[in-house]
Design an enzyme around this catalytic site. Structure first.
Site, PDB file in Angstrom:
ATOM      1  N   LYS A 259       0.845  -1.194   0.000  1.00  0.00           N
ATOM      2  CA  LYS A 259       0.000   0.000   0.000  1.00  0.00           C
ATOM      3  C   LYS A 259       0.878   1.241   0.000  1.00  0.00           C
ATOM      4  O   LYS A 259       1.662   1.467   0.916  1.00  0.00           O
ATOM      5  CB  LYS A 259      -0.908   0.010   1.231  1.00  0.00           C
ATOM      6  CG  LYS A 259      -1.712   1.302   1.392  1.00  0.00           C
ATOM      7  CD  LYS A 259      -2.396   1.369   2.758  1.00  0.00           C
ATOM      8  CE  LYS A 259      -3.005   2.743   2.995  1.00  0.00           C
ATOM      9  NZ  LYS A 259      -3.584   2.874   4.355  1.00  0.00           N
ATOM     10  N   ASP A 264      -3.110  10.821   2.410  1.00  0.00           N
ATOM     11  CA  ASP A 264      -4.493  10.420   2.641  1.00  0.00           C
ATOM     12  C   ASP A 264      -5.248  11.538   3.341  1.00  0.00           C
ATOM     13  O   ASP A 264      -5.109  11.749   4.544  1.00  0.00           O
ATOM     14  CB  ASP A 264      -4.533   9.146   3.495  1.00  0.00           C
ATOM     15  CG  ASP A 264      -5.948   8.666   3.733  1.00  0.00           C
ATOM     16  OD1 ASP A 264      -6.852   9.086   2.973  1.00  0.00           O
ATOM     17  OD2 ASP A 264      -6.159   7.879   4.672  1.00  0.00           O
ATOM     18  N   LYS A 271     -10.667  13.642   6.730  1.00  0.00           N
ATOM     19  CA  LYS A 271     -10.118  13.591   8.084  1.00  0.00           C
ATOM     20  C   LYS A 271     -10.218  14.986   8.698  1.00  0.00           C
ATOM     21  O   LYS A 271      -9.855  15.977   8.067  1.00  0.00           O
ATOM     22  CB  LYS A 271      -8.655  13.142   8.046  1.00  0.00           C
ATOM     23  CG  LYS A 271      -8.452  11.702   7.588  1.00  0.00           C
ATOM     24  CD  LYS A 271      -6.970  11.347   7.555  1.00  0.00           C
ATOM     25  CE  LYS A 271      -6.743   9.941   7.034  1.00  0.00           C
ATOM     26  NZ  LYS A 271      -7.198   8.901   7.980  1.00  0.00           N
ATOM     27  N   ASP A 282       1.499   7.235   5.019  1.00  0.00           N
ATOM     28  CA  ASP A 282       0.571   6.131   4.732  1.00  0.00           C
ATOM     29  C   ASP A 282       1.063   5.254   3.577  1.00  0.00           C
ATOM     30  O   ASP A 282       0.317   4.461   3.025  1.00  0.00           O
ATOM     31  CB  ASP A 282      -0.822   6.692   4.417  1.00  0.00           C
ATOM     32  CG  ASP A 282      -1.943   5.728   4.782  1.00  0.00           C
ATOM     33  OD1 ASP A 282      -1.672   4.733   5.462  1.00  0.00           O
ATOM     34  OD2 ASP A 282      -3.091   5.971   4.372  1.00  0.00           O
ATOM     35  N   ASP A 342     -12.368   6.905   3.547  1.00  0.00           N
ATOM     36  CA  ASP A 342     -11.126   6.918   4.327  1.00  0.00           C
ATOM     37  C   ASP A 342     -10.612   5.507   4.590  1.00  0.00           C
ATOM     38  O   ASP A 342      -9.561   5.329   5.197  1.00  0.00           O
ATOM     39  CB  ASP A 342     -11.343   7.661   5.650  1.00  0.00           C
ATOM     40  CG  ASP A 342     -10.039   8.062   6.306  1.00  0.00           C
ATOM     41  OD1 ASP A 342      -9.012   8.119   5.598  1.00  0.00           O
ATOM     42  OD2 ASP A 342     -10.036   8.305   7.521  1.00  0.00           O
ATOM     43  N   GLU A 344      -9.440   3.598   2.255  1.00  0.00           N
ATOM     44  CA  GLU A 344      -9.009   3.505   0.851  1.00  0.00           C
ATOM     45  C   GLU A 344      -7.899   2.489   0.623  1.00  0.00           C
ATOM     46  O   GLU A 344      -7.756   1.947  -0.471  1.00  0.00           O
ATOM     47  CB  GLU A 344      -8.562   4.884   0.363  1.00  0.00           C
ATOM     48  CG  GLU A 344      -7.133   5.294   0.719  1.00  0.00           C
ATOM     49  CD  GLU A 344      -6.870   5.401   2.207  1.00  0.00           C
ATOM     50  OE1 GLU A 344      -5.735   5.128   2.620  1.00  0.00           O
ATOM     51  OE2 GLU A 344      -7.795   5.752   2.959  1.00  0.00           O
ATOM     52  N   ARG A 346      -7.385  -0.564   1.591  1.00  0.00           N
ATOM     53  CA  ARG A 346      -7.815  -1.927   1.245  1.00  0.00           C
ATOM     54  C   ARG A 346      -8.292  -1.999  -0.207  1.00  0.00           C
ATOM     55  O   ARG A 346      -8.215  -3.057  -0.835  1.00  0.00           O
ATOM     56  CB  ARG A 346      -8.895  -2.391   2.217  1.00  0.00           C
ATOM     57  CG  ARG A 346     -10.195  -1.634   2.165  1.00  0.00           C
ATOM     58  CD  ARG A 346     -11.036  -1.817   3.418  1.00  0.00           C
ATOM     59  NE  ARG A 346     -10.402  -1.185   4.575  1.00  0.00           N
ATOM     60  CZ  ARG A 346     -10.910  -1.198   5.799  1.00  0.00           C
ATOM     61  NH1 ARG A 346     -12.065  -1.818   6.028  1.00  0.00           N
ATOM     62  NH2 ARG A 346     -10.286  -0.598   6.783  1.00  0.00           N
TER      63      ARG A 346
END
Length: 509
Positions: A259, A264, A271, A282, A342, A344, A346
């Site tokens: 990932k 993000d 957020k 991230d 949020d 995202e 996965r």
């Protein structure tokens, strides 16, 4: 700044003046366990006049020893039931930091070895901790000329051992750079290019997918996350494909999805209340996998094939952003209802895993992994530890237990989490319109089983669920959540750790 250079030293006379080293850093569980009489005598004398010697890292004037400097850094709580090999890492970092402050540039690291089970890798763990201590952020290195840096570290090891440690540290150095750099300097295109440059002139095969039509066709969930970023060229997504294939017969195959959410915002489910800070980190999963590939390219282990796909994307806000309630068909043909934008990471991983699944089906002894800073829940559960969630095939073969044992031995301890039927219940779309729900609409940190159930989603959305124990082609799969372990210190801006690169490398090799 290049990775720290470990130099093999075979002559014990290296501890003396004139050897070319300018300090001796001793990491030991006790002053009585120091193997060299000259060092032991100086340390004992020092303890007689300074009670800190043997209790904290201390610098002693040492005529006759390399550089005239002796630093004794003790392993605290060595005999404690709860201490582990990281005690050697802590001691090495403190000793090296003191040596650097004292002006040393070429210290010799001497580790008083213990052959007890949990400390059996104390020397390499201590050495690699020095690399962690010395790393500085890429932005700082590019903005400020680095002076007074450690040039090399001497180790009383063989040439082959030094080669392995240097290769691991090169991979970890790359991983820290990729993970720890701010979102414009390490945007998706820049991340991809940084990998291309790092892998140049190696045995790795590298390809970068950037064409929007190809991405939307082959990585529809990833492209949904990136939808709002396509309008800004410097933010556009990339998929980096990297392959290592050993010469000769291939006995084992490994497939990694990383990932790489370079920033993000949370997307449409933005957020708030300061929750966006630190989200340039991230991308730690993709960074760790890239670092692992770098290490493999240097050591060229026999008998294995390793394929990685890194999904690099910015989860941006805007009129083009994907939104909750959308139903998007994954690469595996699974209709996914978006539960929260949020969640995202996965989505990115599911498409990568679907591609890797197709490659793994006919490969010998194939194992698949997803590596990601995925959930806040894993931090709530385990603090600064990695969590591994296995599918039943992996659990039956003891993959998670092996990873846990290796992580414990090499200073990257992790926790095992069990995939349960309740995790599959969480991803049922109540409307029945979609095959699977990506997430609930609450933060994972306040959701029961918030880091376990995403593994159920990944299995379903990627098509891996069809390769269970009773299938014609069962496939090993383990999801590795590093949200708690990817950064040390300050949770937003602390130093990247490159976890779980060391443990994964030991598992492969």
């Amino acid at each position: 700044m290049t990775p720290v250079n470990f130099v093999d030293v075979k002559d014990n006379d290296a501890i003396f003046e004139g050897s070319g080293w300018d300090a001796v850093v001793v990491v030991t569980s006790s002053l009585d366990n120091i193997e060299f009489d000259e060092i032991s005598l100086l340390a004992s004398h020092g303890a007689n006049i300074d009670a800190r010697v043997g209790r904290s890292a201390t610098l002693l004037f040492a005529p006759g020893l390399a550089g005239g400097r002796l630093i004794v850094s003790p392993v605290l709580n060595y005999a404690s039931d709860v201490q582990d090999v990281r005690g050697y890492a802590d001691a090495a970092r403190k000793g090296l930091s003191l040596a650097k402050e004292a002006g040393a540039r070429k210290p010799l690291l001497v580790v008083s070895l213990s052959h007890e089970g949990k400390y059996r890798q104390s020397l390499p763990v201590a050495a690699l901790a020095c690399g962690q201590e010395l790393w500085q952020a890429l932005e700082l290195r590019e903005a400020v000329i680095q002076r007074d840096t450690i040039e090399s570290i001497g180790l009383l090891v063989s040439t082959e051992q030094a080669k392995v440690l240097n290769a691991i540290e090169s991979g970890r150095h790359l991983a820290r750079d990729l993970c720890g750099t701010e979102p414009e300097r390490m945007s998706a295109p820049n991340f991809a290019q940084y990998c291309v440059n790092a892998f140049a002139n190696t045995c790795l095969k590298v390809a970068v997918i950037e064409d929007r039509a190809v991405l939307e066709r082959d990585y529809p969930l990833l492209s949904a996350v990136a939808r709002s970023s396509f309008a800004v060229p410097r933010h556009q997504p990339r998929v980096v494909k990297v392959e290592y294939c050993a010469d000769g017969d291939i006995e084992r195959s490994y497939f990694f999805a990383g990932k790489g959410v370079v920033y993000d915002t949370g997307g449409a489910d933005i957020k708030v209340a300061g929750g966006m800070a630190g989200m340039s980190r991230d991308k730690g999963g993709a960074a760790a996998v890239a670092g692992l590939m770098k290490t493999l390219s240097i050591l060229k282990p026999k008998g294995i094939r390793v394929v990685a796909e890194l999904g690099l994307v910015r989860n941006s806000i805007g009129s083009e952003a994907f939104v909750t309630d959308e139903i998007i068909t994954s690469h595996a043909g699974v209709r996914v209802r978006i539960g929260n934008t949020d969640a995202e990471g996965r989505l990115v991983l599911a498409d990568l895993l679907s591609h890797l699944r197709l490659k793994a089906i006919n490969e010998p002894n194939a194992q698949l992994f997803s590596v990601a800073t995925l959930t806040g829940h894993v931090v709530r559960c385990y603090g600064g530890y990695t969590a591994v969630v296995e599918n039943p095939v992996a659990r039956e073969q003891g993959v998670g237990e092996r990873l846990q044992q290796l992580g414990e031995a090499w200073g990257e301890p992790l926790e095992l989490s069990r995939l349960r039927r309740e995790d599959y219940a969480k991803i049922v779309d109540p409307s029945g319109a979609a095959d699977v729900l990506s997430s609930n609409n609450a933060p994972s940190s306040v959701t029961a089983r918030g880091h376990q159930y995403p593994a159920a989603f990944l299995l379903k959305a990627s098509g891996l669920q069809a390769h269970g124990i009773n299938s014609d082609k069962p496939l090993v799969y383990a999801h590795v959540d590093i949200a708690g372990s990817a950064i040390e210190g300050d949770p937003l801006y602390g130093k990247p750790t490159a976890a779980p690169l060391v443990g994964l490398f030991q598992h492969l090799c």
